[in-house]
Design an enzyme around this catalytic site. Sequence first.
Site, PDB file in Angstrom:
ATOM      1  N   ASP A   1     -10.362 -19.649  66.130  1.00 31.10           N
ATOM      2  CA  ASP A   1      -9.150 -19.085  66.735  1.00 31.10           C
ATOM      3  C   ASP A   1      -8.818 -19.796  68.052  1.00 31.10           C
ATOM      4  OD1 ASP A   1      -8.685 -16.925  64.796  1.00 31.10           O
ATOM      5  OD2 ASP A   1     -10.652 -16.260  65.471  1.00 31.10           O
TER       6      ASP A   1
ATOM      7  N   GLN B   1     -20.204 -23.091  72.418  1.00 35.44           N
ATOM      8  CA  GLN B   1     -19.969 -21.714  71.958  1.00 35.44           C
ATOM      9  C   GLN B   1     -21.273 -21.031  71.567  1.00 35.44           C
ATOM     10  OE1 GLN B   1     -17.319 -22.609  68.695  1.00 35.44           O
ATOM     11  NE2 GLN B   1     -18.657 -24.275  68.038  1.00 35.44           N
TER      12      GLN B   1
ATOM     13  N   ASP C   1     -18.816 -26.189  59.172  1.00 36.25           N
ATOM     14  CA  ASP C   1     -19.631 -25.480  58.178  1.00 36.25           C
ATOM     15  C   ASP C   1     -19.703 -26.240  56.851  1.00 36.25           C
ATOM     16  OD1 ASP C   1     -17.267 -24.540  56.524  1.00 36.25           O
ATOM     17  OD2 ASP C   1     -16.821 -23.505  58.387  1.00 36.25           O
TER      18      ASP C   1
ATOM     19  N   GLU D   1     -15.591 -32.840  64.253  1.00 36.85           N
ATOM     20  CA  GLU D   1     -16.121 -31.533  64.665  1.00 36.85           C
ATOM     21  C   GLU D   1     -16.702 -31.697  66.062  1.00 36.85           C
ATOM     22  OE1 GLU D   1     -16.768 -28.061  63.479  1.00 36.85           O
ATOM     23  OE2 GLU D   1     -17.362 -28.221  65.589  1.00 36.85           O
TER      24      GLU D   1
ATOM     25  N   ASP E   1      -9.121 -27.059  60.080  1.00 36.77           N
ATOM     26  CA  ASP E   1      -9.947 -25.878  59.781  1.00 36.77           C
ATOM     27  C   ASP E   1     -10.582 -25.427  61.085  1.00 36.77           C
ATOM     28  OD1 ASP E   1     -11.590 -23.965  58.705  1.00 36.77           O
ATOM     29  OD2 ASP E   1     -13.125 -25.411  58.097  1.00 36.77           O
TER      30      ASP E   1
ATOM     31  N   ASP F   1     -13.567 -33.838  70.530  1.00 36.07           N
ATOM     32  CA  ASP F   1     -12.406 -32.963  70.499  1.00 36.07           C
ATOM     33  C   ASP F   1     -11.326 -33.660  69.661  1.00 36.07           C
ATOM     34  OD1 ASP F   1     -10.760 -30.680  72.027  1.00 36.07           O
ATOM     35  OD2 ASP F   1      -9.556 -32.506  71.944  1.00 36.07           O
TER      36      ASP F   1
END
Length: 334
Positions: A184, A52, A107, A127, A181, A159
């Site tokens: 989208d 990303q 994060d 993560e 967490d 994943d």
Amino acid sequence: MTESGKKSPMPSCIKDGWFSEIEPMWPGQKLSIALEGFSSDAILYNESSEFQKILVFKSAQHGNVLVLDGVIQLTENDEFVYQETITHLPMMAHENPKNVLIVGGGDGAVLREVCRHKSVEQITLVEIDQKVIDVAKEYFAESTAIAFDDSRLTIVNQDAAEFLEKQNASDRKGYDVIIADTSDPVGPAESLFDPSFYEQMYEALNDGGIVCAQSECFWTQPELIENIFACSSDIYDAVEYASTYVPTFPCGQIGFLLAGKGNGLDLTKPARPMTNELKHQLQWYTAEMHSASFVLPKFLEDRLGLLRPTDEDYEDVEENDASEDCFLKGCVIS
Ligand code: SPD
């Protein structure tokens, strides 16, 4: 500058010193946040990872801001609302959480909140994008990324759907709480909104275990919420939906799907008192906030098929009763 030394192109979501969040999931609206000094000098990180686009900028009013694929994940000013809600709802609804799985959460802020619970013995954070963790350690070192050194933590870069599928096929002990967490359901988190992932999470829970998953905004995604709620109701023994306010998320609102494995679970109340230490550490979550998070607008209750009291549940009091109260199963409603 990029890590390879080339100058990064200005992200298309920044213009004239303003960041604007534009996403097809919420068409016709865009939240804009001013960069400090209305200057591109306030862009702290602007790179693409394998998964990303990652952007961090220093804002004029909201502290540092983390953006993934053009969508705000947190601002330092208001992040505590989301992190405390998604974490302490399931952690406090459980009587004694020891083994916790965090899905996403690169994060570090949900990890920070989980670490406040002394009962916890093991934390696994899955993560997919290690780059998010690295960036958080660099630019959110004093706010969200403060617990990566906790000795109870294991980080897995995978994943989460694949991770759980593999783990469920082994005989590894289950989780007491799973916190999803996620970003989208576009991009790397898409598989985490699939019914099969909710099945995998159910299987990975101990008896009495609780899942809490980021479940979008009821103004912009009511259908998605309805679908996740319906599929979870087929899988889990207790399912609820909670909502809270985050000023820098779409429409200032975000919701959470809570689901439990086992009989007799009440997810809408804390299962035990908070320690004074925890009370003093938090800024948003309280026992009252816990229950209040499950009070939903009528249109959403209708969409989710939640039962509300009907007229038959009420008894009118004598007409000559001056208080004009009516009674709902022993509760006075003025
Ligand atoms: N539409 C924004 C949803 C963002 C949810 N993820 C937030 C991650 C913060 N830890």
